[in-house]
Scaffold this motif. Structure first.
Motif, mmCIF file in Angstrom:
data_model
loop_
_atom_site.group_PDB
_atom_site.id
_atom_site.type_symbol
_atom_site.label_atom_id
_atom_site.label_comp_id
_atom_site.label_asym_id
_atom_site.label_seq_id
_atom_site.Cartn_x
_atom_site.Cartn_y
_atom_site.Cartn_z
ATOM 1 N N ARG A 123 -48.955 4.248 38.911
ATOM 2 C CA ARG A 123 -49.846 4.717 39.980
ATOM 3 C C ARG A 123 -50.054 3.618 41.015
ATOM 4 N NH1 ARG A 123 -54.462 4.140 42.039
ATOM 5 N NH2 ARG A 123 -55.142 2.569 40.540
ATOM 6 N N ARG A 124 -50.299 2.396 40.533
ATOM 7 C CA ARG A 124 -50.558 1.289 41.454
ATOM 8 C C ARG A 124 -49.316 0.973 42.280
ATOM 9 N NH1 ARG A 124 -52.829 -3.342 37.770
ATOM 10 N NH2 ARG A 124 -52.822 -4.519 39.722
ATOM 11 N N GLU A 148 -46.956 3.063 43.111
ATOM 12 C CA GLU A 148 -46.699 4.146 44.063
ATOM 13 C C GLU A 148 -47.645 4.106 45.251
ATOM 14 O OE1 GLU A 148 -44.127 6.417 44.058
ATOM 15 O OE2 GLU A 148 -43.523 4.875 42.650
ATOM 16 N N THR A 149 -48.908 3.767 44.991
ATOM 17 C CA THR A 149 -49.912 3.841 46.049
ATOM 18 C C THR A 149 -50.064 2.535 46.800
ATOM 19 O OG1 THR A 149 -51.650 3.209 44.489
ATOM 20 C CG2 THR A 149 -51.239 5.574 44.790
ATOM 21 N N HIS A 156 -42.488 10.961 45.831
ATOM 22 C CA HIS A 156 -42.235 9.547 46.108
ATOM 23 C C HIS A 156 -41.450 9.528 47.422
ATOM 24 C CE1 HIS A 156 -40.960 5.435 44.258
ATOM 25 N NE2 HIS A 156 -40.715 5.410 45.548
ATOM 26 N N ASP A 164 -42.547 11.976 33.241
ATOM 27 C CA ASP A 164 -43.538 10.909 33.418
ATOM 28 C C ASP A 164 -43.170 9.590 32.757
ATOM 29 O OD1 ASP A 164 -43.882 11.919 30.884
ATOM 30 O OD2 ASP A 164 -46.070 11.801 30.916
ATOM 31 N N SER A 214 -48.527 4.391 32.839
ATOM 32 C CA SER A 214 -48.897 5.332 33.899
ATOM 33 C C SER A 214 -49.801 4.684 34.957
ATOM 34 C CB SER A 214 -49.557 6.575 33.303
ATOM 35 O OG SER A 214 -50.615 6.207 32.448
ATOM 36 N N GLU A 215 -50.703 3.792 34.533
ATOM 37 C CA GLU A 215 -51.592 3.150 35.508
ATOM 38 C C GLU A 215 -50.799 2.188 36.400
ATOM 39 O OE1 GLU A 215 -54.307 3.664 36.758
ATOM 40 O OE2 GLU A 215 -54.732 1.803 37.831
ATOM 41 N N ALA A 242 -41.590 8.497 38.388
ATOM 42 C CA ALA A 242 -42.944 8.835 38.813
ATOM 43 C C ALA A 242 -43.020 10.347 38.975
ATOM 44 C CB ALA A 242 -43.277 8.143 40.126
#
Lengths: 320, 320
Positions: free
Chosen positions: B312-313, B315-316, B256, B248, B308-309, B252
């Motif tokens: 996440r952003r 990746e998405t 992915h 982590d 981590s946040e 990611a």
């Protein structure tokens, strides 16, 4: 001016993955030149039963098989040595996976200096100048056979990038202070191997007794099966590895030290030390490679669990 | 019965570190036998200007330089292919280190399938069948020159360990569900590369516009400079990487995906998809290698910060 040169196969091996560098006893005299961009190679493979004369004949018959190497392989070889090569995760060990997954012989193809442990947690591993030693739970030290297996270790090819004499180290905290100051200058996000050669006024090490299956978690084992050894005025070498903060779930962050005496009779995981003067050598390493074990115990671990407290206790010898 | 065989230098290269496997255009016909324990090799290095006849003569004169290889190099070569090879950390990219540190040519020596991005964040990288493509911010796709540089990527040598037809995938969540079920059987602590070849009823990808220095953090860039492309009934390939939970802070966690169309004209970081049927191939990989960049920007990052946040952003595609 030499246009054609024979090079030994081990010169090729210098350019191979550390994982795959092989033991090559050399037969006869061999000139080992540096490889350069644009060099053309021919390699002849022959059955060992066939004499060299036949080899030469067939060589002449099949020379059209020459291939050209279009890269600077010397650069590749240099990069190859700049990697910390790890077997498994420290977190696998912490969970109790003491199953050796790589042989000492294989690990010797991955580096010449390092730290780790052995199958069944049978002592502390110290690799120095290409030899792998076991500092056993009873305090004895031995060079291990190549067939001995290893569940966890970190090794590299030690190339001294910088050396200095360090003095008046009163304890492990003051040693870490000296080393961390340097790391903050060089970059905290890289890996470093160090060795310190000297006479140590005090050297406190620990090892542990070999375990039997079913294996208990490491912190649990250390509650009962750690053994401690305190030496004074001992000549030897400290081997140390620094891992960056982002490695906290693959290894121990910061410094991890093992020790072995010059007479190769004493050693272990270093808990504390004191010395007046020692020769410190640094190897800066910008690569990291890891080989995972294939056993089911490792596959089934829930490595999402936070093991940081267990890792701290394992590192400091805090068995309570 | 053949006792003596010429093998090309690229046969040796097959046994080298993926990092150092080199582009070797083959000249003339060459027989490439498997290496076996006990085989004896002779390698001749010559200046490219010298003809093959002289090469043969010198070979005969210096045959005493033969060395013996005492290991099973075929095994070593197999292990070599089972590694995810990564340039830098995703967390370096998240901080805004878009400085390419390895050339596309070098990355091609590390694998034949992969995902990543380019210098200056100039588009999404998809490597498939040994070719590196850029899916640019304007929606176009091109195969890049070997001199193009790469700040972050993950590649491997794709060997299909298992293949199956998967059907009725309604969205990315249902795809991950299918894949995660398999991962839970195979072991969540390993790495996996997959590819899915098929006709996709819906394919939603994103890319991003090239940045200029000073670079902003990735999540900040994506607030304004993401570009989205939605395709329907498109033939192509999804390339996916699974990283274990303990990764982590280096990448990611989980899946992915990148996508490229069969006509190599469309592609990007995959955000969603839908398809009736596709051919899924798995490559199980039990090794991980990482090469850190040498630039000062990377050295100075405080990678102890929780990203981590932001990850996440990124990746998405959640730019808000």
């Amino acid at each position: 001016m030499v246009f054609l040169r024979i090079i030994g196969y081990n010169n090729v091996l210098k350019h191979m993955n550390a994982d795959h560098r092989l033991s090559v006893p050399q037969q006869g005299k061999s000139r080992i030149p540096e490889l350069k961009k644009g060099d053309v190679f021919l390699m002849i493979k022959k059955n060992r039963m066939i004499g060299t004369a036949v080899c030469a004949l067939i060589t002449a018959m099949t020379l059209t098989a020459c291939v050209q190497v279009n890269v600077n392989t010397a650069e590749a070889a240099a990069a190859d040595r700049e990697s910390v090569n790890q077997v498994s995760l420290l977190q696998g060990l912490t969970f109790g996976d003491y199953n050796g997954s790589r042989s000492a012989g294989e690990v010797k193809s991955m580096g010449d200096i390092g730290i780790g442990t052995f199958d069944a947690l049978n002592g502390e591993l110290i690799m120095l100048d290409g030899v792998i030693y076991r500092a056993a739970g009873d305090g004895s030290v031995e060079a291990v056979d190549d067939s001995e297996t290893i569940p966890f270790c970190d090794v590299t090819w030690f190339d001294s990038d910088e050396s200095e004499t360090i003095t008046d180290i009163q304890d492990i905290a003051s040693l870490k202070e000296v080393l961390d100051k340097k790391v903050s200058e060089l970059g905290t996000n890289r890996f470093y191997f160090i060795r310190i050669d000297g006479k140590f006024k005090e050297m406190n090490v620990r090892s542990e007794l070999a375990q039997t299956e079913p294996y208990k978690p490491l912190a649990k084992v250390l509650e009962t099966d750690q053994t401690f050894f305190d030496y004074s005025d001992i000549d030897g070498t400290v081997v140390g590895l620094y891992c960056p903060d982002y490695m906290d779930r693959l290894n121990a962050v910061g410094w991890h030290f093992h020790f072995i005496s010059d007479d190769r009779e004493k050693g272990g995981h270093m808990l504390d030390l004191k010395f007046d003067s020692g020769e410190l050598k640094w190897d800066y390493t910008d690569g990291f490679s890891m080989i995972l074990p294939e056993n089911e115990m490792f596959s089934d671990f829930d490595l999402t669990v936070d093991q940081s407290e267990d890792i701290r206790r394992v590192e400091t010898g805090d068995g309570e």
